[in-house]
Design a protein around this motif. Structure first.
Motif, PDB file in Angstrom:
ATOM      1  N   LYS A  45      -6.854  -1.425  98.902  1.00 11.18           N
ATOM      2  CA  LYS A  45      -7.599  -1.937 100.049  1.00 11.18           C
ATOM      3  C   LYS A  45      -7.474  -3.449 100.166  1.00 11.18           C
ATOM      4  N   THR A  46      -6.480  -4.013  99.527  1.00  9.98           N
ATOM      5  CA  THR A  46      -6.239  -5.444  99.591  1.00  9.98           C
ATOM      6  C   THR A  46      -4.745  -5.701  99.654  1.00  9.98           C
ATOM      7  N   THR A  47      -4.371  -6.805 100.295  1.00  9.48           N
ATOM      8  CA  THR A  47      -2.958  -7.160 100.376  1.00  9.48           C
ATOM      9  C   THR A  47      -2.487  -7.891  99.124  1.00  9.48           C
ATOM     10  N   LEU A  48      -3.419  -8.328  98.281  1.00  8.78           N
ATOM     11  CA  LEU A  48      -3.043  -8.998  97.046  1.00  8.78           C
ATOM     12  C   LEU A  48      -2.454  -7.981  96.072  1.00  8.78           C
ATOM     13  N   PRO A  49      -1.352  -8.306  95.432  1.00  2.27           N
ATOM     14  CA  PRO A  49      -0.770  -7.359  94.476  1.00  2.27           C
ATOM     15  C   PRO A  49      -1.630  -7.254  93.226  1.00  2.27           C
ATOM     16  N   ARG A  50      -1.636  -6.051  92.638  1.00  2.00           N
ATOM     17  CA  ARG A  50      -2.346  -5.863  91.380  1.00  2.00           C
ATOM     18  C   ARG A  50      -1.538  -6.463  90.242  1.00  2.00           C
ATOM     19  N   ILE A  51      -2.220  -6.945  89.235  1.00  2.00           N
ATOM     20  CA  ILE A  51      -1.550  -7.470  88.059  1.00  2.00           C
ATOM     21  C   ILE A  51      -0.611  -6.407  87.483  1.00  2.00           C
ATOM     22  N   SER A  52       0.503  -6.823  86.975  1.00  2.00           N
ATOM     23  CA  SER A  52       1.456  -5.887  86.392  1.00  2.00           C
ATOM     24  C   SER A  52       0.870  -5.239  85.145  1.00  2.00           C
ATOM     25  N   ASP A  53       1.412  -4.088  84.768  1.00  2.00           N
ATOM     26  CA  ASP A  53       0.958  -3.431  83.537  1.00  2.00           C
ATOM     27  C   ASP A  53       1.164  -4.348  82.347  1.00  2.00           C
ATOM     28  N   GLY A  55       1.074  -7.572  82.400  1.00  2.00           N
ATOM     29  CA  GLY A  55       0.031  -8.593  82.474  1.00  2.00           C
ATOM     30  C   GLY A  55      -1.321  -8.067  82.049  1.00  2.00           C
ATOM     31  N   LEU A  56      -1.626  -6.825  82.435  1.00  2.00           N
ATOM     32  CA  LEU A  56      -2.909  -6.230  82.068  1.00  2.00           C
ATOM     33  C   LEU A  56      -3.033  -6.125  80.553  1.00  2.00           C
ATOM     34  N   ILE A  57      -1.965  -5.690  79.911  1.00  2.00           N
ATOM     35  CA  ILE A  57      -1.973  -5.568  78.450  1.00  2.00           C
ATOM     36  C   ILE A  57      -2.041  -6.951  77.800  1.00  2.00           C
ATOM     37  N   ALA A  58      -1.277  -7.905  78.355  1.00  2.00           N
ATOM     38  CA  ALA A  58      -1.318  -9.270  77.811  1.00  2.00           C
ATOM     39  C   ALA A  58      -2.705  -9.867  77.954  1.00  2.00           C
ATOM     40  N   LEU A  59      -3.364  -9.597  79.067  1.00  2.00           N
ATOM     41  CA  LEU A  59      -4.712 -10.128  79.308  1.00  2.00           C
ATOM     42  C   LEU A  59      -5.708  -9.610  78.282  1.00  2.00           C
ATOM     43  N   SER A  60      -5.517  -8.385  77.839  1.00  2.00           N
ATOM     44  CA  SER A  60      -6.439  -7.808  76.854  1.00  2.00           C
ATOM     45  C   SER A  60      -6.361  -8.517  75.505  1.00  2.00           C
ATOM     46  N   ASN A  61      -5.287  -9.258  75.289  1.00  2.00           N
ATOM     47  CA  ASN A  61      -5.100  -9.952  74.013  1.00  2.00           C
ATOM     48  C   ASN A  61      -5.507 -11.416  74.058  1.00  2.00           C
ATOM     49  N   VAL A  62      -6.041 -11.854  75.201  1.00  2.00           N
ATOM     50  CA  VAL A  62      -6.464 -13.248  75.351  1.00  2.00           C
ATOM     51  C   VAL A  62      -7.956 -13.352  75.060  1.00  2.00           C
ATOM     52  N   THR A  63      -8.345 -14.305  74.245  1.00  2.00           N
ATOM     53  CA  THR A  63      -9.750 -14.538  73.912  1.00  2.00           C
ATOM     54  C   THR A  63     -10.324 -15.588  74.859  1.00  2.00           C
ATOM     55  N   GLU A  79       1.337   6.341  83.343  1.00  2.00           N
ATOM     56  CA  GLU A  79       1.102   5.177  84.190  1.00  2.00           C
ATOM     57  C   GLU A  79      -0.340   4.705  84.013  1.00  2.00           C
ATOM     58  N   ILE A  80      -0.543   3.381  84.013  1.00  2.00           N
ATOM     59  CA  ILE A  80      -1.891   2.829  83.901  1.00  2.00           C
ATOM     60  C   ILE A  80      -2.608   2.995  85.232  1.00  2.00           C
ATOM     61  N   VAL A  81      -3.736   3.687  85.211  1.00  2.00           N
ATOM     62  CA  VAL A  81      -4.495   3.957  86.439  1.00  2.00           C
ATOM     63  C   VAL A  81      -5.896   3.352  86.379  1.00  2.00           C
ATOM     64  N   THR A 137      -7.868  -8.373  87.693  1.00  7.36           N
ATOM     65  CA  THR A 137      -6.621  -7.650  87.945  1.00  7.36           C
ATOM     66  C   THR A 137      -5.887  -8.155  89.187  1.00  7.36           C
ATOM     67  N   CYS A 138      -6.487  -9.056  89.949  1.00 12.20           N
ATOM     68  CA  CYS A 138      -5.753  -9.698  91.041  1.00 12.20           C
ATOM     69  C   CYS A 138      -5.014 -10.946  90.563  1.00 12.20           C
ATOM     70  N   CYS A 139      -5.097 -11.230  89.274  1.00 14.87           N
ATOM     71  CA  CYS A 139      -4.288 -12.317  88.728  1.00 14.87           C
ATOM     72  C   CYS A 139      -2.804 -11.968  88.845  1.00 14.87           C
ATOM     73  N   ARG A 140      -1.988 -12.992  89.013  1.00 15.70           N
ATOM     74  CA  ARG A 140      -0.550 -12.813  88.822  1.00 15.70           C
ATOM     75  C   ARG A 140      -0.225 -13.205  87.390  1.00 15.70           C
ATOM     76  N   TYR A 141       0.697 -12.492  86.799  1.00 16.11           N
ATOM     77  CA  TYR A 141       1.096 -12.795  85.425  1.00 16.11           C
ATOM     78  C   TYR A 141       2.547 -13.219  85.419  1.00 16.11           C
ATOM     79  N   ILE A 142       2.787 -14.428  84.903  1.00 17.45           N
ATOM     80  CA  ILE A 142       4.144 -14.958  84.807  1.00 17.45           C
ATOM     81  C   ILE A 142       4.440 -15.214  83.338  1.00 17.45           C
ATOM     82  N   HIS A 143       5.299 -14.399  82.776  1.00 19.80           N
ATOM     83  CA  HIS A 143       5.653 -14.574  81.361  1.00 19.80           C
ATOM     84  C   HIS A 143       6.686 -15.692  81.264  1.00 19.80           C
TER      85      HIS A 143
END
Length: 213
Positions: A45-53, A55-63, A79-81, A137-143
């Protein structure tokens, strides 16, 4: 703590209208025990892309201090849902409880790790003693290891968080039921450009307090 992988069918059985907290642009939200369960909409329901899988996993490891990060991922057909977060009890807005130093540290950490803030203006809540941001989850992740790119990400994130904090504290923006939000956002950005174009808004407030005394 290692992220757990949860099966969608098992998690879905725990979700029903009686424990649903709400439905946003990206997820349906449920409360179960000490967790919040967030299931992605099949049709966004938004035009913003969801964070990549990734990125989602990387985010879980950030304190982080003030930003909630995923605890577990929910998977269906490999698939991550969805994902889970810690449940936080929301209180009324208390501007005096904004932890500026912790927010600044989090912005620096997120930027260093390659996360670009996109949609945080309404994704926050106040607890009994501080402010917390959720729905990253609307963050963009750039490795990346490129220092120049990380500096650009930091500048963009600082601009975003400054507009939010200025709008919230000076113009009553980004609150439930408020009107004229675009005007308030314009005013907040104008204030940012005039008072903190290249620094953190919280640092400006600290300097103003020191000057008064």
């Amino acid at each position: 703590m290692m992220m757990a992988i949860l099966e969608y069918d098992t998690i879905k059985s725990l979700c029903n209208p009686t424990n649903q907290l709400g439905s946003g642009k990206e997820v349906d939200v449920y409360h179960y025990q000490d967790k919040v369960i967030k299931l992605f909409h099949q049709e966004r329901k938004t035009t913003l892309p969801r964070i990549s899988d990734q990125g989602l996993i990387a985010l879980s490891n950030v304190t982080l201090n003030c930003f909630l990060t995923p605890e577990d991922v929910i998977v269906q057909d490999e698939e991550i849902v969805g994902y889970t977060e810690d449940f936080i009890e929301e209180k009324d807005i208390q501007i005096e409880n904004i932890p500026y130093d912790e927010i600044k540290a989090d912005i620096e950490t997120l930027s260093e790790q390659g996360f670009v803030l996109e949609d945080i203006f309404y994704n926050y809540l106040f607890t009994a003693d501080k402010m917390v941001f959720n729905d990253l989850t609307c963050c963009r992740y750039i490795h990346t290891d490129n220092s120049f790119l990380k500096e650009r990400i930091l500048k963009k994130n600082m601009d975003t968080i400054n507009i939010f904090l200025i709008g919230l504290t000076k113009f009553d923006a980004f609150r439930k039921g408020e009107k004229h939000e675009y005007t308030k956002m314009f005013l907040a950005n104008d204030y940012r450009l005039n008072h903190c174009p290249d620094c953190f808004y919280g640092d400006v407030l600290s300097q103003e307090k020191r000057t008064k005394f």
